[in-house]
Design an enzyme around this catalytic site. Sequence first.
Site, PDB file in Angstrom:
ATOM      1  N   ARG A   1      77.106  60.879 101.797  1.00  0.00           N
ATOM      2  CA  ARG A   1      76.484  60.522 100.507  1.00  0.00           C
ATOM      3  C   ARG A   1      77.189  59.389  99.774  1.00  0.00           C
ATOM      4  O   ARG A   1      77.135  59.286  98.560  1.00  0.00           O
ATOM      5  CB  ARG A   1      76.386  61.733  99.586  1.00  0.00           C
ATOM      6  CG  ARG A   1      75.558  62.863 100.157  1.00  0.00           C
ATOM      7  CD  ARG A   1      75.073  63.815  99.081  1.00  0.00           C
ATOM      8  NE  ARG A   1      74.495  64.993  99.722  1.00  0.00           N
ATOM      9  CZ  ARG A   1      75.190  66.109  99.955  1.00  0.00           C
ATOM     10  NH1 ARG A   1      76.436  66.210  99.563  1.00  0.00           N
ATOM     11  NH2 ARG A   1      74.597  67.125 100.546  1.00  0.00           N
TER      12      ARG A   1
ATOM     13  N   LYS B   1      71.875  45.044  98.080  1.00  0.00           N
ATOM     14  CA  LYS B   1      70.742  45.526  98.879  1.00  0.00           C
ATOM     15  C   LYS B   1      71.223  45.852 100.278  1.00  0.00           C
ATOM     16  O   LYS B   1      71.866  45.032 100.931  1.00  0.00           O
ATOM     17  CB  LYS B   1      69.678  44.436  98.984  1.00  0.00           C
ATOM     18  CG  LYS B   1      68.806  44.300  97.777  1.00  0.00           C
ATOM     19  CD  LYS B   1      67.657  43.369  98.128  1.00  0.00           C
ATOM     20  CE  LYS B   1      66.764  43.092  96.976  1.00  0.00           C
ATOM     21  NZ  LYS B   1      65.656  42.199  97.389  1.00  0.00           N
TER      22      LYS B   1
ATOM     23  N   GLU C   1      68.755  28.802 101.553  1.00  0.00           N
ATOM     24  CA  GLU C   1      68.932  29.680 100.396  1.00  0.00           C
ATOM     25  C   GLU C   1      69.674  28.954  99.269  1.00  0.00           C
ATOM     26  O   GLU C   1      69.477  29.259  98.097  1.00  0.00           O
ATOM     27  CB  GLU C   1      69.673  30.966 100.796  1.00  0.00           C
ATOM     28  CG  GLU C   1      68.875  31.899 101.716  1.00  0.00           C
ATOM     29  CD  GLU C   1      67.756  32.694 101.003  1.00  0.00           C
ATOM     30  OE1 GLU C   1      67.684  32.692  99.762  1.00  0.00           O
ATOM     31  OE2 GLU C   1      66.943  33.306 101.736  1.00  0.00           O
TER      32      GLU C   1
ATOM     33  N   LYS D   1      73.092  33.582  92.202  1.00  0.00           N
ATOM     34  CA  LYS D   1      72.585  34.916  92.513  1.00  0.00           C
ATOM     35  C   LYS D   1      73.272  35.982  91.661  1.00  0.00           C
ATOM     36  O   LYS D   1      72.618  36.895  91.144  1.00  0.00           O
ATOM     37  CB  LYS D   1      72.765  35.232  94.001  1.00  0.00           C
ATOM     38  CG  LYS D   1      72.171  36.579  94.344  1.00  0.00           C
ATOM     39  CD  LYS D   1      71.730  36.734  95.759  1.00  0.00           C
ATOM     40  CE  LYS D   1      71.026  38.067  95.927  1.00  0.00           C
ATOM     41  NZ  LYS D   1      70.839  38.440  97.333  1.00  0.00           N
TER      42      LYS D   1
ATOM     43  N   GLU E   1      65.608  44.605  90.492  1.00  0.00           N
ATOM     44  CA  GLU E   1      64.356  43.875  90.605  1.00  0.00           C
ATOM     45  C   GLU E   1      63.316  44.272  89.590  1.00  0.00           C
ATOM     46  O   GLU E   1      62.125  44.321  89.874  1.00  0.00           O
ATOM     47  CB  GLU E   1      63.743  44.039  91.997  1.00  0.00           C
ATOM     48  CG  GLU E   1      64.689  43.586  93.085  1.00  0.00           C
ATOM     49  CD  GLU E   1      63.954  43.127  94.324  1.00  0.00           C
ATOM     50  OE1 GLU E   1      62.980  43.781  94.683  1.00  0.00           O
ATOM     51  OE2 GLU E   1      64.361  42.110  94.886  1.00  0.00           O
TER      52      GLU E   1
ATOM     53  N   ARG F   1      65.126  39.407  88.668  1.00  0.00           N
ATOM     54  CA  ARG F   1      65.576  39.323  90.049  1.00  0.00           C
ATOM     55  C   ARG F   1      64.451  38.870  90.983  1.00  0.00           C
ATOM     56  O   ARG F   1      64.703  38.307  92.049  1.00  0.00           O
ATOM     57  CB  ARG F   1      66.135  40.681  90.496  1.00  0.00           C
ATOM     58  CG  ARG F   1      66.812  40.617  91.852  1.00  0.00           C
ATOM     59  CD  ARG F   1      67.736  41.793  92.073  1.00  0.00           C
ATOM     60  NE  ARG F   1      68.245  41.785  93.434  1.00  0.00           N
ATOM     61  CZ  ARG F   1      69.266  42.506  93.857  1.00  0.00           C
ATOM     62  NH1 ARG F   1      69.895  43.293  93.030  1.00  0.00           N
ATOM     63  NH2 ARG F   1      69.666  42.448  95.109  1.00  0.00           N
TER      64      ARG F   1
ATOM     65  N   ASN G   1      62.974  35.743  94.996  1.00  0.00           N
ATOM     66  CA  ASN G   1      62.014  35.778  96.105  1.00  0.00           C
ATOM     67  C   ASN G   1      61.254  34.468  96.266  1.00  0.00           C
ATOM     68  O   ASN G   1      60.297  34.395  97.030  1.00  0.00           O
ATOM     69  CB  ASN G   1      61.030  36.933  95.908  1.00  0.00           C
ATOM     70  CG  ASN G   1      61.718  38.272  96.038  1.00  0.00           C
ATOM     71  OD1 ASN G   1      62.594  38.440  96.875  1.00  0.00           O
ATOM     72  ND2 ASN G   1      61.342  39.219  95.189  1.00  0.00           N
TER      73      ASN G   1
ATOM     74  N   HIS H   1      59.753  33.392  99.529  1.00  0.00           N
ATOM     75  CA  HIS H   1      59.818  34.565 100.411  1.00  0.00           C
ATOM     76  C   HIS H   1      58.462  35.201 100.697  1.00  0.00           C
ATOM     77  O   HIS H   1      58.318  35.893 101.704  1.00  0.00           O
ATOM     78  CB  HIS H   1      60.777  35.613  99.839  1.00  0.00           C
ATOM     79  CG  HIS H   1      62.218  35.264 100.081  1.00  0.00           C
ATOM     80  ND1 HIS H   1      62.802  34.124  99.573  1.00  0.00           N
ATOM     81  CD2 HIS H   1      63.191  35.890 100.792  1.00  0.00           C
ATOM     82  CE1 HIS H   1      64.071  34.078  99.957  1.00  0.00           C
ATOM     83  NE2 HIS H   1      64.332  35.141 100.695  1.00  0.00           N
TER      84      HIS H   1
ATOM     85  N   HIS I   1      58.123  35.541 104.433  1.00  0.00           N
ATOM     86  CA  HIS I   1      58.008  36.812 105.156  1.00  0.00           C
ATOM     87  C   HIS I   1      56.747  36.845 106.011  1.00  0.00           C
ATOM     88  O   HIS I   1      56.757  37.375 107.122  1.00  0.00           O
ATOM     89  CB  HIS I   1      57.984  37.994 104.174  1.00  0.00           C
ATOM     90  CG  HIS I   1      59.326  38.332 103.623  1.00  0.00           C
ATOM     91  ND1 HIS I   1      59.507  39.010 102.442  1.00  0.00           N
ATOM     92  CD2 HIS I   1      60.577  38.090 104.096  1.00  0.00           C
ATOM     93  CE1 HIS I   1      60.800  39.160 102.213  1.00  0.00           C
ATOM     94  NE2 HIS I   1      61.471  38.613 103.203  1.00  0.00           N
TER      95      HIS I   1
ATOM     96  N   HIS J   1      65.461  33.457 109.449  1.00  0.00           N
ATOM     97  CA  HIS J   1      64.992  33.813 108.107  1.00  0.00           C
ATOM     98  C   HIS J   1      65.016  32.600 107.167  1.00  0.00           C
ATOM     99  O   HIS J   1      64.042  32.321 106.459  1.00  0.00           O
ATOM    100  CB  HIS J   1      65.853  34.941 107.534  1.00  0.00           C
ATOM    101  CG  HIS J   1      65.491  35.315 106.126  1.00  0.00           C
ATOM    102  ND1 HIS J   1      64.287  35.904 105.799  1.00  0.00           N
ATOM    103  CD2 HIS J   1      66.155  35.141 104.954  1.00  0.00           C
ATOM    104  CE1 HIS J   1      64.243  36.101 104.484  1.00  0.00           C
ATOM    105  NE2 HIS J   1      65.364  35.648 103.950  1.00  0.00           N
TER     106      HIS J   1
END
Lengths: 365, 365
Positions: free
Chosen positions: A120, A142, A184, A226, A236, A240, A244, A247, A251, A264
């Site tokens: 945990r 993330k 990026e 960032k 987000e 935030r 993206n 993206h 994606h 990517h």
Amino acid sequence: MQTICVKTASAKYDVVAGSGLIGSLARRIEKIAGKLPRRVFVLTSAPIWGLWGQRVQQSFREAPVVLFLPPGEEHKTLASVEKLLRHMAQAGGDRGSLLIAFGGGIVGDVGGFLAAIFMRGIPYIQVPTTLLAQVDSSVGGKTGVNLPEGKNLVGSFHQPLAVFADIGVLGTLPDRELRAGLMESVKAGIIRDRALVRFMEEHADEVLGRDPKALEKVIAASIRMKAGVVNRDEREGGLRMILNFGHTVGHALEQATGYKTLLHGEAVGWGMVAALYLARQRGTISRAQFERLERLIHLYGPLPPLKLRAAKVAAATGVDKKNVGGVRRFVLPLGIGDAGVVEDVTAAELESAVRYTLGRSGERS
Amino acid sequence: MQTICVKTASAKYDVVAGSGLIGSLARRIEKIAGKLPRRVFVLTSAPIWGLWGQRVQQSFREAPVVLFLPPGEEHKTLASVEKLLRHMAQAGGDRGSLLIAFGGGIVGDVGGFLAAIFMRGIPYIQVPTTLLAQVDSSVGGKTGVNLPEGKNLVGSFHQPLAVFADIGVLGTLPDRELRAGLMESVKAGIIRDRALVRFMEEHADEVLGRDPKALEKVIAASIRMKAGVVNRDEREGGLRMILNFGHTVGHALEQATGYKTLLHGEAVGWGMVAALYLARQRGTISRAQFERLERLIHLYGPLPPLKLRAAKVAAATGVDKKNVGGVRRFVLPLGIGDAGVVEDVTAAELESAVRYTLGRSGERS
């Protein structure tokens, strides 16, 4: 060496960018976390560990337990996670153990997730070894893995104790990965940092030539951007979302090409072209700004050509997990150095942006 | 109906204990979370859903997506989690989705974990349907699954939006499960609530006869005790440790019997006998207190007989995940209604406590 402080609702930690960090990793971790625990785990990939493992290991009095994740997106799965968690349990890991994620973005995402869910939650350190991971995925907490249904559909927000971005390890990074990672940084400049856009325009040769000073400047500026966003919005909620930028279509391109032909960063590069086109059509950037920013993207190219149908790409944007309740969200630049989110992009607008992007890819290939 | 507020560093929510809650579940959730999202998931098990599913479903205008977890500890695995996460993705779950865990402790642990890691975290509601889950596992935000190496080695802390403990659903609970669940209430009394100890001594017939008023009183007191501890210590820094009273030997008994012959509450019952013996030997409780508390445990029995060797059980305590850095921690009562943690229990003390417990089991079987 530059230190950027990340502050979120749940944690506060430093991101250190500079040269020669991994040779003193153990000492640097002890400065933050105190005496090292009985079990320290390092998650890495065999090629990266082959290059840098000895230097990392030498800084530890007691050898850490090294866990290997085979390279490639196809191993970013719950099955890999289970195997690694079992290895940690068998090696005597407990709640006081520490994990170091030493590798690229996939190692960082999987390592952070292991740390998030083993017993945990145990503390962890990010040591990103690709430019993309240094400027992007290692900041923000993330973590996660893919499902067959989509990328990063499973994971946690789990902030590291610290991030060490060693510019020295970029020396062995393939040129294509360096260029993809810099997308990026281009993104960071467009949405939040005019000065970074200018620096990247004026010093492309030094940056691409891996001049340590130039790289440190770009990396630190990208991380600072960032961190600034994450500091205000860990999960987000709103701000935030601007991270993206590029993206949504990015994606979709990755998905439409089966995550096989594009890195990517390259997909994000093409995704930014599409978003810039959309912004130009809507008038949130001028024609001159559009041309200047598209030029910047290609300066850090080449981006691989795309052999796709526009309708297929447009359709693939529909399954993007950022679409809460089915709304098609888009990040658009507002001039250079600012950005906003729109939710009313029509299917026709989207398709024409994708068509433009595919056309540009054809011209340049 | 009683409402207990749980406040942790990361969240604040109500636990509601009373009769007839599930017939108005949707309305109750909307009062807390606002309008229900596009996708509501219910994780449950087929037997439980067969008994209560229709009543739950009737309270929703739009039918939730029902996910089934087969009953049994052997399904509390990452493989089950992956299957369920894929199902959620295929059914159009997104970051705004809500999950309801409707079932016993395993459904609660797995459901909470699904909510913790699907799309990096979605909100969830606990609707525990066993006494054990109502008084114990649904409060505190612990979620997770087992590894072959041990129970609950993987998971997250993820607090629910609310917990609804419906006393009505206990009507169909097998007697053995009721009794096992009450062991956690006995525990609550011993470590933190003298009045609960007395109530359970004086009203055993009503409680075991499922008198709603008596059950509500015991359940609410147990939840209040746990909430009080969790409020001060979400992540087991110190105080929360006392909730593990009876669990060190309890877990060892479960492990030594392959998680097959004992219910968790029964193992905790025997574990409490061992811990009481240890406390008696060390003088943290008097002989009279020891006899009174052991009598209380057997009042809510019968506990199944144990056919084990003491050395095997003692050895099994060594892999308990509460042992940070290899120290063998033990929770011992200090009189009735208070408890503390000791870290210096010797192997000999432990073995003699286990031997006493196995002996008692022999006398009573």
